[in-house]
Design an enzyme around this catalytic site. Structure first.
Site, PDB file in Angstrom:
ATOM      1  CG  ASP A  38      -1.680   7.511   0.261  1.00 17.07           C
ATOM      2  OD1 ASP A  38      -0.663   7.596  -0.442  1.00 17.07           O
ATOM      3  OD2 ASP A  38      -2.804   7.914  -0.100  1.00 17.07           O
TER       4      ASP A  38
ATOM      5  CG  ASP B 142      -1.738   1.217   1.379  1.00 20.89           C
ATOM      6  OD1 ASP B 142      -2.372   1.618   0.393  1.00 20.89           O
ATOM      7  OD2 ASP B 142      -1.763   1.798   2.488  1.00 20.89           O
TER       8      ASP B 142
ATOM      9  CG  ASP C  84      -2.233   2.785   6.421  1.00 22.14           C
ATOM     10  OD1 ASP C  84      -3.050   3.570   6.924  1.00 22.14           O
ATOM     11  OD2 ASP C  84      -2.181   2.577   5.193  1.00 22.14           O
TER      12      ASP C  84
END
Length: 287
Positions: free
Chosen positions: A28, A26, A200
């Site tokens: 961001d 991922d 996250d």
């Protein structure tokens, strides 16, 4: 903590005679410290895509994103809103703005720990794939900057006039990310049981479940609970650093980037959606 996980990466090095593997990241708050799209808000303002008021709202949206993120329902409302808001935006202008300001905006917020992991996975013979809900106009250049092999990102339909039509054909979010990972495994011959994934957000649990070596990075509360219940490693990335200062080779990809994206929500669209989200949330922030 990263060093311990790096040993796990090394222990899973893949001999050339075995099936290929990959590391899916991922973007961001996993590879970079902020929202990749919101980080360009000032650049979009200078390019005339958003006004000064929107710049202030994106600053607040960035704060909300960093503190607690957006849950599934909020993301779906953003998608419905942004599909109409960005109709008519010139795609070439967006790409030009990103290209001109990429190093100033993104290079300083790349996590040193993430850059190290990318280097270690490539040294172990794995492909590095960025899988992001952010728009392709932002994610593709960042993928090149990082030396990623492939990128899965969101786009929106572009008309014959080179502008966003406002139609959404594909959204790289939630279960769709897991589908993209499995599709890549089928087309590229990746052994997912020996592959890695990092995120996250709890919305990426389907992607993390798709591989044999999932890892939570700077996890939100829901993902932290999920990781604890499943025994997944949890990493804390805290050191943003310029790539050219720590590892110049990462800013010069050894292999050409392959864009693996269907058509979905573009950079400008995601920015506009998060501006709308920030405007809607004026009460207490839920972490």
């Amino acid at each position: 903590m990263v060093g311990a996980y790096a040993r796990l990466v090394e222990n899973h090095s893949v001999p050339h005679s075995t099936p290929r593997t990959a590391a899916f990241f991922d973007l961001d708050k996993t590879v970079i410290a902020k929202s990749s799209t919101l980080t360009f808000s000032k650049s979009f303002y200078r390019g005339g895509l958003i006004n000064r008021r929107a710049v202030l709202r994106t600053a607040y949206a960035q704060f909300v994103f960093l503190v607690g993120g957006a849950d599934h329902d909020q993301m779906e409302r953003m998608r419905a809103y942004l599909s109409s808001l960005c109709r008519g935006w010139d795609v070439a202008q967006v790409r030009e703005i990103v290209a001109e300001t990429l190093h100033d905006r993104i290079d300083p917020i790349i996590y040193d720990e993430a850059a190290s992991l990318i280097e270690e996975h490539r040294a172990a013979g794995r492909d590095v794939v960025i899988v992001s809900t952010s728009g392709a106009e932002v994610v593709e250049p960042i993928g090149e900057l990082l030396g990623a092999d492939r990128v899965v990102a969101t786009k929106m339909v572009v008309g014959d006039d080179g502008r966003f039509t406002g139609e959404v054909a594909y959204y790289a979010y939630g279960p769709t990310k897991a589908e993209a990972v499995r599709d890549l495994a089928a087309s590229e011959g990746y052994d997912l049981d020996r592959s890695f994934a990092y995120s996250d957000s709890a919305t990426d649990v389907p992607m993390l479940e798709a591989v044999g070596n999932p890892c939570a990075v700077n996890p939100d509360r829901a993902l932290r609970r999920e990781a604890a219940a499943r025994g997944w490693p949890v990493l804390s990335f805290t050191r943003p650093v310029r790539l050219k200062q720590r590892l110049p080779s990462l800013s010069m990809p050894a292999r050409p980037l392959v864009v693996t994206a269907v058509a979905a929500v573009g950079t400008a669209a995601v920015t506009a959606g998060l501006v709308w989200y920030a405007n809607r949330r004026r009460g207490p922030i839920d972490a």
